[in-house]
Design a protein around this motif. Structure first.
Motif, PDB file in Angstrom:
ATOM      1  N   LEU A 253      54.172  60.080  68.909  1.00 22.76           N
ATOM      2  CA  LEU A 253      55.384  60.333  68.383  1.00 22.76           C
ATOM      3  C   LEU A 253      56.793  60.119  68.995  1.00 22.76           C
ATOM      4  N   ALA A 254      57.349  59.526  68.107  1.00 19.37           N
ATOM      5  CA  ALA A 254      58.841  59.197  67.536  1.00 19.37           C
ATOM      6  C   ALA A 254      59.768  59.834  68.972  1.00 19.37           C
ATOM      7  N   GLU A 255      59.888  60.961  68.989  1.00 21.95           N
ATOM      8  CA  GLU A 255      60.742  61.439  70.087  1.00 21.95           C
ATOM      9  C   GLU A 255      60.534  60.713  71.817  1.00 21.95           C
ATOM     10  N   TYR A 256      59.315  60.015  71.784  1.00 27.36           N
ATOM     11  CA  TYR A 256      58.865  59.675  72.770  1.00 27.36           C
ATOM     12  C   TYR A 256      59.357  57.950  72.958  1.00 27.36           C
ATOM     13  N   ASN A 257      59.867  57.371  72.158  1.00 27.61           N
ATOM     14  CA  ASN A 257      59.404  56.376  71.522  1.00 27.61           C
ATOM     15  C   ASN A 257      59.510  55.231  73.011  1.00 27.61           C
ATOM     16  N   ARG A 258      61.259  55.403  73.561  1.00 31.67           N
ATOM     17  CA  ARG A 258      61.733  55.305  74.665  1.00 31.67           C
ATOM     18  C   ARG A 258      61.359  54.741  75.235  1.00 31.67           C
ATOM     19  N   LEU A 259      59.610  55.906  76.109  1.00 30.29           N
ATOM     20  CA  LEU A 259      58.563  55.423  77.123  1.00 30.29           C
ATOM     21  C   LEU A 259      57.822  54.462  76.249  1.00 30.29           C
ATOM     22  N   ALA A 260      57.464  53.984  75.580  1.00 29.61           N
ATOM     23  CA  ALA A 260      56.622  52.976  74.686  1.00 29.61           C
ATOM     24  C   ALA A 260      55.321  53.313  75.296  1.00 29.61           C
ATOM     25  N   PRO A 261      54.747  54.839  74.774  1.00 29.28           N
ATOM     26  CA  PRO A 261      53.639  55.120  75.032  1.00 29.28           C
ATOM     27  C   PRO A 261      52.802  53.852  73.649  1.00 29.28           C
ATOM     28  N   ASN A 262      53.223  53.750  72.880  1.00 28.08           N
ATOM     29  CA  ASN A 262      52.000  53.308  71.888  1.00 28.08           C
ATOM     30  C   ASN A 262      51.788  51.398  72.600  1.00 28.08           C
ATOM     31  N   MET A 263      52.565  50.710  72.842  1.00 26.55           N
ATOM     32  CA  MET A 263      52.068  49.594  73.594  1.00 26.55           C
ATOM     33  C   MET A 263      50.850  49.754  74.897  1.00 26.55           C
ATOM     34  N   LEU A 264      51.329  50.708  75.498  1.00 28.36           N
ATOM     35  CA  LEU A 264      50.424  51.717  75.653  1.00 28.36           C
ATOM     36  C   LEU A 264      48.629  52.054  75.820  1.00 28.36           C
ATOM     37  N   LEU A 265      48.778  52.937  74.555  1.00 30.75           N
ATOM     38  CA  LEU A 265      47.842  53.031  73.465  1.00 30.75           C
ATOM     39  C   LEU A 265      47.222  52.127  73.403  1.00 30.75           C
ATOM     40  N   TYR A 266      47.288  50.830  73.550  1.00 32.37           N
ATOM     41  CA  TYR A 266      46.849  49.839  72.404  1.00 32.37           C
ATOM     42  C   TYR A 266      46.375  49.383  73.925  1.00 32.37           C
ATOM     43  N   TRP A 267      47.119  48.767  74.395  1.00 31.99           N
ATOM     44  CA  TRP A 267      46.833  47.877  75.391  1.00 31.99           C
ATOM     45  C   TRP A 267      45.642  48.221  75.603  1.00 31.99           C
ATOM     46  N   GLU A 268      45.362  49.770  76.421  1.00 33.49           N
ATOM     47  CA  GLU A 268      44.044  51.126  77.022  1.00 33.49           C
ATOM     48  C   GLU A 268      43.168  50.832  75.982  1.00 33.49           C
ATOM     49  N   LEU A 269      43.289  50.605  74.697  1.00 33.98           N
ATOM     50  CA  LEU A 269      41.890  49.984  74.246  1.00 33.98           C
ATOM     51  C   LEU A 269      41.602  48.896  73.824  1.00 33.98           C
ATOM     52  N   LEU A 270      42.732  47.799  74.286  1.00 32.45           N
ATOM     53  CA  LEU A 270      42.258  46.778  74.203  1.00 32.45           C
ATOM     54  C   LEU A 270      40.924  45.945  75.367  1.00 32.45           C
ATOM     55  N   SER A 271      42.076  46.922  75.898  1.00 36.04           N
ATOM     56  CA  SER A 271      41.062  46.436  77.580  1.00 36.04           C
ATOM     57  C   SER A 271      39.900  47.166  77.912  1.00 36.04           C
ATOM     58  N   HIS A 272      39.521  48.923  76.889  1.00 36.53           N
ATOM     59  CA  HIS A 272      38.227  48.585  77.551  1.00 36.53           C
ATOM     60  C   HIS A 272      37.245  48.167  77.197  1.00 36.53           C
ATOM     61  N   CYS A 273      37.430  47.756  74.989  1.00 30.74           N
ATOM     62  CA  CYS A 273      36.683  47.231  74.521  1.00 30.74           C
ATOM     63  C   CYS A 273      36.930  45.372  75.259  1.00 30.74           C
ATOM     64  N   ALA A 274      37.430  44.528  75.588  1.00 32.47           N
ATOM     65  CA  ALA A 274      37.379  43.372  76.654  1.00 32.47           C
ATOM     66  C   ALA A 274      36.113  43.865  77.643  1.00 32.47           C
ATOM     67  N   ASP A 275      36.366  44.038  78.319  1.00 29.33           N
ATOM     68  CA  ASP A 275      35.538  45.171  79.275  1.00 29.33           C
ATOM     69  C   ASP A 275      34.354  45.307  78.145  1.00 29.33           C
ATOM     70  N   ALA A 276      33.730  45.492  77.283  1.00 31.75           N
ATOM     71  CA  ALA A 276      32.554  46.092  76.871  1.00 31.75           C
ATOM     72  C   ALA A 276      31.941  45.194  75.794  1.00 31.75           C
ATOM     73  N   GLY A 277      32.703  43.577  76.118  1.00 33.78           N
ATOM     74  CA  GLY A 277      31.699  43.024  76.042  1.00 33.78           C
ATOM     75  C   GLY A 277      32.473  43.137  73.909  1.00 33.78           C
ATOM     76  N   ILE A 278      32.937  43.046  73.134  1.00 29.38           N
ATOM     77  CA  ILE A 278      33.822  43.075  72.480  1.00 29.38           C
ATOM     78  C   ILE A 278      34.001  41.750  71.721  1.00 29.38           C
ATOM     79  N   ARG A 279      33.913  40.882  71.674  1.00 33.66           N
ATOM     80  CA  ARG A 279      34.962  39.962  70.917  1.00 33.66           C
ATOM     81  C   ARG A 279      35.942  40.013  69.760  1.00 33.66           C
ATOM     82  N   PHE A 280      35.959  40.929  68.660  1.00 33.36           N
ATOM     83  CA  PHE A 280      36.931  40.894  67.887  1.00 33.36           C
ATOM     84  C   PHE A 280      37.379  42.393  68.002  1.00 33.36           C
ATOM     85  N   PHE A 281      38.316  42.405  67.701  1.00 34.63           N
ATOM     86  CA  PHE A 281      39.631  43.586  67.482  1.00 34.63           C
ATOM     87  C   PHE A 281      39.651  43.828  66.066  1.00 34.63           C
ATOM     88  N   ASP A 282      39.512  44.760  64.997  1.00 40.59           N
ATOM     89  CA  ASP A 282      40.603  44.747  63.953  1.00 40.59           C
ATOM     90  C   ASP A 282      41.750  45.346  64.354  1.00 40.59           C
TER      91      ASP A 282
END
Length: 354
Positions: A253-282
């Motif tokens: 949501l644009a009204e929360y951009n100042r908090l950078a939630p989108n960056m945390l969202l992608y990091w949490e998903l990348l982190s989950h995938c890396a620890d689950a043995g995923i090699r490529f993230f599309d």
């Protein structure tokens, strides 16, 4: 002797076994994508496979999409591999792919469809010389793939300091994350997604589609939602297959951009995938050089060229409405009340192949 045939859900496990082991597969190739699309929207799946003695050797997932604007007496429709995502197409040895192509083309002609749209991605990445690539690829559609480190700790360390600071900013600002696969998380994701689609002037998918996909994929689907002071700020869905993962949908949501939630969202998903043995993230489809491309590029993703073609007519255009008309439609759609947009959107969106 190997033969091509239409398979049903009883072949689902064997289909997924082949797909999970294929080097050039994606999460969209899994049997569950066709099942979910059929369950949510009623588009009939036509899973084509080459099999020999009960073993699948090649696949071509197809979905039949009717065009409600055509004369019903002509029964014109489109086969798509695959709708609502970036790619599908054939997988298997070359001789088996030719068998699938002949079978699909014959089926399309017998059924009098107007389009046999095949979406595929080149196997080799285009590299990281973006200045050179921009001369030839500006505006072309590409997938952005990141080769992950073996653990989330190593993945975080591999990022540039500026990117790490943006991730930590969201945490310092008080954003929290829940990761899982529950109907409640899907509902929270849709809260963000539907609002974001309205702001973009785009008809939204049915909520039923996301519930169907997450139910069908089970532990191969991950939903992440970012909260701030109890309010939903961002959400995304990742699908897994073998050593590959893809994020077909993410919104904030644009009204929360100042908090950078989108960056945390992608990091949490990348982190989950890396620890689950995923090699490529599309990271999904982008036009080379545009805003979403630059966002995905900052994570270290490499572009892979996407090609969409019509096997029935190689000269036919697969583009959408002209830019001016599209802009007018988007502008009008943005002015709709959210409740009306969420009611009308799925009725339209189910017929849009993209």
């Amino acid at each position: 002797m190997a033969k091509a045939l239409l398979v049903d859900s009883s072949w689902g496990a064997e289909w997924n076994r082949f797909v999970s082991e294929a080097a050039d597969s994606s999460p969209y190739h899994r049997f569950e994508w066709m099942e979910a699309v059929e369950a949510a929207y009623g588009h009939k799946a036509y899973p084509l496979a080459v099999e020999e003695e009960g073993t699948i050797l090649a696949v071509l997932p197809l979905v039949l999409m009717a065009n409600p604007l055509n004369n019903p007496l002509k029964k014109r429709a489109s086969f798509v591999s695959l709708p609502f995502c970036d790619l599908g197409g054939m997988m298997g040895a070359e001789q088996h792919q030719q068998l699938l192509r002949d079978t699909a083309s014959g089926l399309a002609k017998r059924m009098n469809v107007q389009l046999l749209e095949i979406r595929h991605r080149e196997r080799e990445g285009l590299g990281f010389d973006f200045d050179r690539l921009s001369k030839d690829l500006d505006g072309q559609k590409v997938s952005m793939l990141l080769e992950l480190e073996p653990t989330s700790e190593k993945q975080l360390a591999a990022f540039k300091p500026k990117l790490r600071s943006q991730i930590k900013k969201a945490i310092k600002n008080g954003c929290t994350t829940v990761v899982g696969n529950t109907p409640e998380l899907v509902e929270d994701f849709y809260y963000v997604f539907s609002r974001n689609m309205l702001s973009l002037g785009s008809p939204v998918h049915s909520k039923a589609l996301f519930h169907a996909i997450c139910k069908a994929y089970g532990d191969k689907a991950v939903v992440a939602v970012i909260y701030f002071e109890g309010e939903v700020t961002a959400g995304g869905i990742v699908l897994r297959n073998g050593h590959q993962a893809a994020i077909p949908w993410a919104s904030s949501l644009a009204e929360y951009n100042r908090l950078a939630p989108n960056m945390l969202l992608y990091w949490e998903l990348l982190s989950h995938c890396a620890d689950a043995g995923i090699r490529f993230f599309d990271f999904g489809r982008s036009s080379f050089g545009e805003g979403t491309f630059r966002f995905k590029k900052q994570w270290g993703a490499q572009p892979y060229l996407l090609t969409w073609e019509n096997w029935l007519d190689q000269s036919a255009s697969l583009s959408g409405p002209p830019g001016r008309l599209r802009s007018m439609i988007e502008s009008a759609w943005r002015r709709l009340p959210l409740s009306l947009a969420n009611f009308l959107g799925p009725l339209i969106r189910k017929h849009i192949r993209l």
